[in-house]
Design an enzyme around this catalytic site. Structure first.
Site, PDB file in Angstrom:
ATOM      1  N   HIS A 162      -1.241   8.842  -7.066  1.00 60.17           N
ATOM      2  CA  HIS A 162      -2.023   7.557  -6.765  1.00 60.17           C
ATOM      3  C   HIS A 162      -2.977   7.493  -5.688  1.00 60.17           C
ATOM      4  O   HIS A 162      -2.342   7.879  -4.641  1.00 60.17           O
ATOM      5  CB  HIS A 162      -0.710   6.136  -6.552  1.00 60.17           C
TER       6      HIS A 162
ATOM      7  N   ASN B 174       4.700  -0.300 -12.772  1.00 62.32           N
ATOM      8  CA  ASN B 174       5.518  -0.789 -11.722  1.00 62.32           C
ATOM      9  C   ASN B 174       4.429  -0.755 -10.425  1.00 62.32           C
ATOM     10  O   ASN B 174       4.374  -1.721  -9.498  1.00 62.32           O
ATOM     11  CB  ASN B 174       6.831  -0.229 -11.584  1.00 62.32           C
TER      12      ASN B 174
ATOM     13  N   ALA C  47       6.964   3.810  -5.844  1.00 62.37           N
ATOM     14  CA  ALA C  47       6.451   5.131  -5.485  1.00 62.37           C
ATOM     15  C   ALA C  47       5.192   4.922  -4.484  1.00 62.37           C
ATOM     16  O   ALA C  47       4.566   6.121  -4.189  1.00 62.37           O
ATOM     17  CB  ALA C  47       6.224   5.831  -6.741  1.00 62.37           C
TER      18      ALA C  47
END
Length: 266
Positions: free
Chosen positions: A217, A187, A115
C-alpha cells in the site's frame, strides 16, 4: 478496565478471527481473554449459539466476519452496552450503516486500523489545514483481485501465471466505489477515508501484480501541513491472500490499548 480482565467475544473465526482467537487463548495480550466465538461454520471450544449469548459473556465484541455480519450484529452490540471493535471497516462505505452504528447508544465504537498506519500524522495535518488530496495505491497478487463483473481480457490478464507479466490496473476511482466493487479488499481504503477526507474524496488505485507474494500500500497526501508518502509492504495471510497477515495482530494491539487506556501513544 485496569482493575479486571477484558472479556472478548469474537464474531467470525476465519483468516483473521482464528488468529485472534488462538493468540488470546495463548495469553498473548495481558489481561485480555477470549470469552466466546460466534461463527455459523467454524466450531470452537468457546462457540456460542447466538449474538445474545456472546454479548452476555463479553466486555467488547470484535467483528471479524465481513460486511454482512457488521450489518446484522453491530448496532445490537452497541445498544446492549457492550463495546464493539470493527474490523470490516469497508462496510461503513454504506452511509446508512455508518450513521446507524455511530448513533447507536451504549457501548463504545472502535475502528481497527488494520494493515496500514500513519493516521496520527494525517489527522494532525488536517487540523492545520484541509488536505488537498489523499490517494492510496494498493498492489496485490493478481489472482486475488479477480471478480465476476470483469471483462474477459482483464480476467485473462489477471490469470497470467508468468512472473514477468506486466502489472494490471484493475480499478481507479473513489474509496466508496472501491469499497462497493472490492468489499473483501476495502478495509484499508475505508480506514484511510474515515481518518481523512471521506469516502467520496479519497482516490484509489488497485493493481494486480502476477509476481506479488504480499500486499503493498502506498498512501500519498498533500495539504497546508506538507506532503506525505507512507509505504507499507505486508506479508499476505496464508489463509486468505486478499488480506495482510498483520491485520489480526492489529486487532490484538487494539484490544491491548482498550485494556490499558492510560498507556499508549497520543
Amino acid at each position: 478496565m485496569l482493575g479486571k480482565g477484558l472479556r472478548v467475544g469474537l464474531i467470525g473465526c476465519g483468516a483473521i478471527g482464528s488468529v485472534v482467537a488462538g493468540e488470546l487463548s495463548a495469553g498473548a495480550v495481558d489481561g485480555v481473554a477470549l470469552s466466546g466465538v460466534l461463527d455459523p461454520v467454524v466450531e470452537h471450544s468457546l462457540s456460542v449459539a447466538n449474538i445474545s449469548e456472546l454479548i452476555r459473556s463479553s466486555d467488547v465484541v470484535v467483528e471479524a466476519a465481513g460486511h454482512q455480519a457488521l450489518r446484522q450484529y453491530g448496532e445490537k452490540v452497541r445498544e446492549s452496552g457492550t463495546d464493539l471493535l470493527v474490523v470490516s471497516i469497508g462496510a461503513l462505505s454504506d452511509q446508512a450503516l455508518e450513521a446507524d452504528l455511530r448513533q447507536a447508544s451504549g457501548g463504545r465504537l472502535y475502528l481497527c486500523t488494520g494493515a496500514i498506519g500513519g493516521f496520527d500524522i494525517l489527522r494532525a495535518a488536517m487540523l492545520l489545514g484541509q488536505l488537498d488530496e489523499v490517494r492510496i495505491t494498493s498492489t496485490k497478487p493478481a489472482k486475488v483481485l479477480k471478480r465476476s463483473w470483469m471483462d474477459k481480457s482483464l480476467l485473462d490478464a489477471l490469470d497470467e501465471a508468468d512472473d514477468n507479466a506486466a502489472s494490471v490496473v484493475v480499478f481507479e476511482g473513489t474509496a466508496r466505489q472501491a469499497s462497493a466493487k472490492f468489499p473483501e479488499s476495502a478495509n484499508v481504503t475505508a480506514t484511510l477515508s474515515l481518518a481523512t477526507l471521506g469516502f467520496d474524496e479519497v482516490k484509489v488505485t488497485l493493481i494486480g501484480d502476477p509476481a506479488a507474494t504480499g500486499v503493498r500500500h502506498l498512501v500519498t497526501a498533500t495539504g497546508a501541513a506538507g506532503s506525505y508518502e507512507l509505504s507499507f509492504a505486508n506479508v499476505a495471510s496464508s489463509a486468505n491472500p486478499r488480506t495482510s497477515a498483520v491485520t489480526a495482530y492489529s486487532v490484538l494491539r487494539a484490544l491491548g490499548d482498550i485494556r490499558r487506556p492510560s498507556v499508549g501513544f497520543l
